[in-house]
Design a protein around this motif. Structure first.
Motif, PDB file in Angstrom:
ATOM      1  N   ILE A 173       1.096  -1.131   0.138  1.00  0.00           N
ATOM      2  CA  ILE A 173      -0.144  -0.329   0.060  1.00  0.00           C
ATOM      3  C   ILE A 173       0.734   0.708  -0.530  1.00  0.00           C
ATOM      4  O   ILE A 173       0.588   2.428  -1.078  1.00  0.00           O
ATOM      5  N   LYS A 174       2.092   1.248   1.084  1.00  0.00           N
ATOM      6  CA  LYS A 174       2.797   2.413   0.567  1.00  0.00           C
ATOM      7  C   LYS A 174       3.334   2.571  -0.726  1.00  0.00           C
ATOM      8  O   LYS A 174       3.294   3.512  -1.228  1.00  0.00           O
ATOM      9  N   GLU A 175       3.925   1.850  -1.104  1.00  0.00           N
ATOM     10  CA  GLU A 175       4.524   1.837  -2.365  1.00  0.00           C
ATOM     11  C   GLU A 175       3.300   2.159  -3.823  1.00  0.00           C
ATOM     12  O   GLU A 175       3.630   2.773  -4.162  1.00  0.00           O
ATOM     13  N   PHE A 176       2.177   1.796  -3.588  1.00  0.00           N
ATOM     14  CA  PHE A 176       0.638   2.314  -4.414  1.00  0.00           C
ATOM     15  C   PHE A 176       1.004   3.697  -3.913  1.00  0.00           C
ATOM     16  O   PHE A 176       1.179   5.180  -4.497  1.00  0.00           O
ATOM     17  N   GLU A 177       0.750   4.272  -2.138  1.00  0.00           N
ATOM     18  CA  GLU A 177       0.221   5.484  -1.948  1.00  0.00           C
ATOM     19  C   GLU A 177       1.724   6.516  -2.917  1.00  0.00           C
ATOM     20  O   GLU A 177       1.414   7.777  -3.077  1.00  0.00           O
ATOM     21  N   ASP A 178       3.088   5.486  -2.886  1.00  0.00           N
ATOM     22  CA  ASP A 178       3.727   6.313  -3.253  1.00  0.00           C
ATOM     23  C   ASP A 178       4.312   7.307  -5.491  1.00  0.00           C
ATOM     24  O   ASP A 178       4.403   7.938  -4.959  1.00  0.00           O
ATOM     25  N   THR A 179       3.330   6.128  -5.311  1.00  0.00           N
ATOM     26  CA  THR A 179       2.774   7.190  -7.105  1.00  0.00           C
ATOM     27  C   THR A 179       2.105   7.706  -6.922  1.00  0.00           C
ATOM     28  O   THR A 179       2.413   8.537  -8.476  1.00  0.00           O
TER      29      THR A 179
END
Lengths: 385, 493
Positions: free
Chosen positions: A340-346
């Motif tokens: 999820i964090k990786e997704f939010e970073d996008t």
């Protein structure tokens, strides 16, 4: 069954391990660590090789088989990163994969009655009680497209995942929009995928055989799968389990959608601009090699802009859904949180996936109001067509 | 210290370690311990199972200092390891210090040409970090996940060593009493790691091939090399090793190749095959006699990396062709290589294009049995014949028989590494091979003046080992470091 069932198989596989952690990370030059358990605890123990060494130690009576062994065995997320990246184990006979051996460990745990508390225990209890793990929901196909003579057969999967019903409903609506005739294959029992993954091997063979006996008369038709776990198991594992298996023409639902956009049977409507990121489910991507179709579908949707996460395609990071053991506390949730964090970073608005297990697990760790930002591809396409 | 004493102190050592460096870095659960029970060469059933008492995962140099101080206090054995196979045994009940979490590339100095790395840095990680910097590093025959330092300290075969002997410039070391020092120029405050040989004796050498027995290395500076305007791989084929070696010597003496390798035909046809290629190529290889290549297949090929300015490399290519002819060889064009051994050509292009080495699968028949020696060129010609003849006696059971050979240090010394691939589960055959190799090392040393790459027993090293023992006793008086094989025999000192 041509599965990892003997000491010799495990010895041969373990003897090739170079102990070099190649099973834990993806393609050069990015070298992203992809194995969820290794990511959390970088140690030889928590790598594919570590599992091999443990199985051999058990077989040599160097350690007792107990509850902690089961917790460890079920902690692997089954994401296939190990077998996709280590060339050494699979290359020579008996072609045993690391993940096969982890499943062998689970089957031994189940046989001995050691099952982790939580989701795995629920499955265990149901299988013990019913001899099966199947709760298939028949799809409510509209009469105008429903035809037993149709060349396309939709494989109706069990509703193990909470999201499965919503995803199936969206799929039915899309089939209706596409308008081509379809039939469905909706048998009661599990196709075997979940039973195989979680070590219920005693029940596996008769169920797979019964399922195949009913699929066989339809094998010249095209089977379309919504859940990649079922598709991967039937396509890749049935040939190993069933002597009379012959290849079935198969497609994932994302491929059906991509085809429908290409030939104009499905049209996008612009309902505003949105940035989305796509999470490759392990069994659809690494398991079946289907990376392009979901992206083609997203590219066919007006106003939708795809922003890739750092780890994508064959180097995608697992959602953690199938890590059911307790050897590493909160591994499943922490893995989902990392994704999820990786997704939010996008900076994307929505996280799209194509597997009910992924959707469930990612939603589980998403704060309440944001849960609806995680959707299945079928749901997004249904909203925008 | 006996095993019984080690066991009784284990709880105390574990508790003190957890307090000193953090409980999350110390593991003593049974599953961790048994999975670290056969670190030597992976899970190789040829070597004894030795369950450690603790596995420690340091994240900083201070973690290592603290671990060694506590271990030293209790005379508790410590073996420092990284990822990938190692050539040393571990100690039953002791500490395994797994440095995999210390994997940062700390500095890439493109002015002087060195990189400073932590011990856990893999070839994959360093080659990736060097992309776009205009520099490349030596890559070994170790797979990409293997650690750079493990290969360098073991002084294995590496690319770009034609003009050098060793890639190490500077090491930071921690001794059992907690003393930290650097072996090269960086020991002086504010000075970089550009110089191995300072005003004092070269201590880096003490840690090369010491298998961790003299101290724990916590940081290293290694040579990196400029990527020039042009770099091309030139291939030449020869019908025998003697001609191939004369060709290599001639090129090296004239400063032509940046790096050069002689390959036998089993090796160049099976390196670095992908799984699909294995199925196509291996069946014939497994059935063949490695001494007799099929008609038209050169017994050896020599790959030479030519680099420099474009004009320079154009000339080098012409020189290579001329010299190949002089020694009865012939140039192998890219077209021919593409047709006859595409995977190998792709491997060369990868190694000399991306400057990294992917994990190949020719290893995957299992453990390989390798015999390695260094010798002067004229002696190496005889050694090749001797080794080939001895390997042929094992028959097809150890196919493929792969060898490569290359010059170090401007051709002063030539390495030959010849390996067979017996069934990894055939322990009897592997023991037989191991015994035979020992005999071969003896013959090679006495008859052909060849020096083995690994320790071969202290009785053969005489006063050299006596001096090393004296140094060891001074640096590690309690003999806690890597004491079960490696540099010294098991239980020695």
């Amino acid at each position: 069954m041509k599965l990892a069932t003997t000491l010799e198989d495990v010895q041969a596989a373990a003897s090739r391990c170079l102990r070099d952690a190649r099973c834990t990370y993806g393609s050069w030059p990015e070298n992203h660590v992809l194995c969820p358990i290794y990511r959390r605890e970088p140690s030889f123990t928590f790598s594919g090789g570590g599992y091999l060494f443990l199985v051999l130690a058990l077989l040599e009576n160097r350690i007792d088989f107990d509850q902690s062994t089961a917790d460890f065995a079920f902690s692997c997320a089954g994401c296939m990163v190990c077998d996709s990246n280590c060339n050494l184990i699979r290359c020579h006979t008996p072609y045993v994969g690391i993940l096969d051996i982890i499943r062998l460990l689970r089957s031994e745990a189940v046989k001995r009655g050691f099952v982790p508390d939580g989701a795995a225990k629920k499955i265990y209890d149901e299988v013990k009680k019913t001899g099966d793990y199947g709760q298939v929901s028949e799809l409510k196909l509209p009469e105008k497209i429903k035809s037993d003579k149709a060349d396309t057969v939709i494989f109706a999967e069990c509703s193990h995942a909470r999201s499965q019903e919503d995803i199936s409903e969206a799929a039915v609506r899309l089939l209706e929009k596409i308008g081509s005739p379809v039939s469905q294959f909706a048998e009661k029992g599990c196709c075997g995928s979940t039973l195989y993954d979680f070590g219920f091997w005693e029940q596996l063979e008769p169920l797979a055989k019964a399922n195949w006996d009913k699929m066989k008369p339809l094998k010249d038709k095209k089977f379309v799968f919504i859940n990649p776990h079922c598709q991967e198991f039937i396509v890749n594992r049935y040939p190993e389990i069933l002597p009379d298996y012959s290849a079935v023409n198969n497609q994932h639902f994302s491929q059906l959608l991509a085809d429908a956009f290409k030939d104009g049977r499905l049209k996008s409507k612009n309902t505003g601009k949105v940035k989305v990121s796509y999470h490759d489910p392990c069994y659809l991507g690494r398991g079946l090699g289907i990376y392009d179709a979901p992206r083609e579908v997203l590219a066919s949707l007006e106003g939708v802009q795809l922003v890739e996460m750092v780890r994508n395609r064959q180097d995608s990071f697992c959602c953690g859904a199938r890590a059911l053991g307790n050897y590493v506390p909160n591994l499943s949730e922490d893995t989902a949180r990392e994704r999820i964090k990786e997704f939010e970073d996008t900076g994307a608005d929505l996280l799209i996936t194509a597997c009910a297990y992924c959707k469930d697990n990612l939603q589980k760790v998403m704060p309440g109001k944001d849960k609806q930002r995680i959707k299945d591809l079928t749901e997004l396409v249904n909203e925008r067509t | 210290m006996t095993l019984k004493t080690i066991s009784s102190e284990r709880g105390t050592v574990c508790q003190e370690l957890k307090e000193a460096i953090g409980a999350e870095k110390v593991r003593d659960d049974e599953i961790t311990l048994v999975t670290y029970g056969r670190v030597r060469h992976g899970f190789d059933t040829m070597w004894p199972f030795r369950k450690p008492g603790l596995v420690v995962f340091p994240e900083t140099r201070e973690d290592i200092v603290e671990t060694l101080k506590i271990a030293n206090k209790y005379k508790f054995p410590v073996t420092s390891v990284g990822t990938a196979p190692i050539m040393l045994g571990t100690t039953e009940g002791g500490i395994i210090l797994d440095q995999r979490r210390r994997d940062r590339v700390l500095e890439i100095n493109t002015d002087s040409g060195y990189a400073v790395i932590e011990p856990g840095v893999s070839f994959d990680k360093l080659t990736s970090a060097l992309r776009g910097t205009g520099f490349k590093c030596s890559v070994g025959t170790m797979p990409g996940p293997g650690t750079v330092l493990g290969q360098a300290l073991g002084r294995g075969s590496q690319s770009f060593t034609t003009r050098y002997l060793n890639v190490i410039l500077d090491l930071e070391v921690v001794l059992p009493n907690g003393t930290v020092f650097s072996t090269g120029s960086s020991h002086f405050e504010g000075v970089g790691s550009h110089l191995r040989y300072g005003p004092y004796p070269d201590l880096a050498g003490l840690y090369t091939c010491a298998y961790g027995a003299m101290g724990v290395v916590t940081k290293a500076a290694i040579r990196i090399h400029p990527v020039n305007e042009a770099y091309r791989v030139h291939l030449a084929g020869f019908d025998n090793y003697s001609d191939a070696l004369d060709y290599v010597k001639d090129l090296v003496n004239n400063n032509i190749p940046e790096h050069t390798f002689i390959w036998n035909w089993h090796m160049y046809l099976t390196w670095p095959l992908a799984p699909a290629d294995m199925e196509a190529v291996m069946p014939q290889i497994l059935e063949s006699d490695f001494r007799k290549p099929p008609e038209g297949t050169p017994y050896n090929i020599v790959s030479s990396l030519l680099s420099g300015y474009n004009e320079q490399v154009d000339v080098y290519e012409k020189i290579c062709a001329k010299v190949a002819q002089k020694y009865h060889g012939r140039v192998i064009s890219d077209e021919e290589a593409e047709e006859r051994f595409p995977a190998t050509l792709a491997g060369f292009r990868q190694q000399y294009g991306d400057f990294h080495y992917r994990e190949s699968v020719h290893w995957s028949k299992g453990r390989f049995a390798g015999w390695y020696v260094f010798a002067e060129p004229k002696d190496m010609k005889e050694i090749e014949k001797f080794a080939v003849s001895e390997f042929a006696n094992f028959g097809k059971a150890i196919n493929p028989v792969n060898y490569y050979s290359h010059p170090f240090d401007f051709g002063r010394s030539i390495l030959l590494r010849i390996s067979g691939f017996p069934d990894p589960t055939d322990i009897e055959l592997r023991k037989k091979i191991s015994k035979k190799f020992d005999e071969m090392y003896d013959v090679a040393l006495k008859k052909y003046r060849a020096v083995p790459i690994r320790p071969i027993g202290s009785e053969r090293a005489g006063t050299y080992m006596e001096v090393l023992r004296s140094i060891k006793k001074s640096l590690d008086p309690n003999n806690i470091l890597n004491r079960d094989s490696g540099l010294f025999e098991e239980g020695e000192l």
